[in-house]
Design a protein around this motif. Structure first.
Motif, short mmCIF file in Angstrom:
data_model
loop_
_atom_site.label_atom_id
_atom_site.label_comp_id
_atom_site.label_asym_id
_atom_site.label_seq_id
_atom_site.Cartn_x
_atom_site.Cartn_y
_atom_site.Cartn_z
N ALA A 25 14.31 -5.02 -3.98
CA ALA A 25 13.44 -4.59 -2.90
C ALA A 25 14.19 -4.69 -1.57
O ALA A 25 15.24 -5.31 -1.48
N THR A 27 13.89 -5.66 2.59
CA THR A 27 13.12 -6.37 3.60
C THR A 27 12.87 -5.45 4.79
O THR A 27 13.80 -4.87 5.34
N CYS A 37 4.04 -4.33 2.55
CA CYS A 37 4.61 -3.66 1.38
C CYS A 37 5.90 -4.35 0.95
O CYS A 37 6.12 -4.64 -0.23
N SER A 38 6.76 -4.65 1.91
CA SER A 38 8.04 -5.29 1.65
C SER A 38 7.84 -6.67 1.02
O SER A 38 8.49 -7.01 0.03
N ALA A 41 6.72 -6.37 -2.53
CA ALA A 41 7.82 -5.93 -3.40
C ALA A 41 8.78 -7.08 -3.68
O ALA A 41 9.27 -7.23 -4.80
N MET A 42 9.04 -7.89 -2.67
CA MET A 42 9.96 -9.04 -2.83
C MET A 42 9.41 -10.09 -3.79
O MET A 42 10.18 -10.76 -4.48
N CYS A 54 2.47 0.68 1.05
CA CYS A 54 3.69 1.42 1.40
C CYS A 54 3.34 2.83 1.86
O CYS A 54 3.88 3.32 2.86
N THR A 71 10.95 1.32 3.02
CA THR A 71 9.57 1.40 2.53
C THR A 71 9.47 2.35 1.34
O THR A 71 8.73 2.09 0.38
N ASN A 74 10.77 0.37 -1.57
CA ASN A 74 9.78 -0.60 -2.02
C ASN A 74 8.65 0.07 -2.80
O ASN A 74 8.20 -0.44 -3.82
N ARG A 75 8.19 1.24 -2.31
CA ARG A 75 7.14 1.96 -3.04
C ARG A 75 7.67 2.37 -4.42
O ARG A 75 6.97 2.26 -5.42
#
Length: 186
Positions: A25, A27, A37-38, A41-42, A54, A71, A74-75
């Protein structure tokens, strides 16, 4: 001296690795939907509601180029975790259009391509990601091992699982995969 590599149960490794363990992911800072969102994901979230954060960020926030690309990555990671490979590739492609040097987008696109049974394309992505540099190289080596294994190159797979285990000794996935291998002298 020559060696022979053998391996058992490739199917389980590919499903686990492509869909669960080797995702990177990005940041994104600054608050708002993109940061939420970030963070999700992390932390390894899977639920579609996090993917929607996201999308909201992409549609409503004035993100700079790097944060927009991050982003999108991440999505794509949320989709990848749910094994929505083709859709995740579209997000990684969109991120790479914005920043072609984003190694994490390449690592993740490689993982998705493994899921799509395109290991040659996966290898190209992951090799490029390693050239560019990534925040978590162990994940790149793990995914590359999966691609090598899918192609039947057990020696390279073993070497990459070994490298992933060396780079991140706390991560059990590479060590687990290595237990399936046996290396014997010919």
């Amino acid at each position: 001296m020559r060696y022979r590599w053998t391996c058992a149960a490739i199917g389980a490794a590919l499903v686990m690795g492509a869909a669960g363990s080797g995702h990177a992911a990005i940041t994104v800072l600054g608050g708002g939907f993109a940061q939420a969102c970030s963070e999700a994901a992390m932390t390894g979230e899977v639920d579609k509601k996090f993917e929607e954060l996201c999308t909201l960020a992409l549609e409503t926030e004035g993100l700079n180029l790097r944060d927009r690309a991050g982003t999108l990555v991440n999505r794509g990671v949320f989709k990848l975790r749910r094994q929505e490979y083709a859709s995740s590739v579209r997000d990684f492609d969109a991120a790479l259009k914005r920043d072609p040097t984003m190694g994490e987008a390449l690592v993740n696109r490689g993982a998705a391509r493994i899921g799509l049974k395109a290991p040659e394309a996966a290898l190209a992505d992951i090799n490029r990601a390693l050239e560019l540099g990534v925040a978590e190289p162990a994940k790149a080596y793990f995914n590359r091992a999966l691609a090598h294994e899918r192609l039947g190159d057990l020696r390279s797979a073993w070497l990459d699982y070994t490298k992933a285990a060396e780079l991140d000794p706390e991560w059990s996935a590479p060590r687990t995969e290595l237990t399936r291998f046996s290396v014997t002298r010919k």
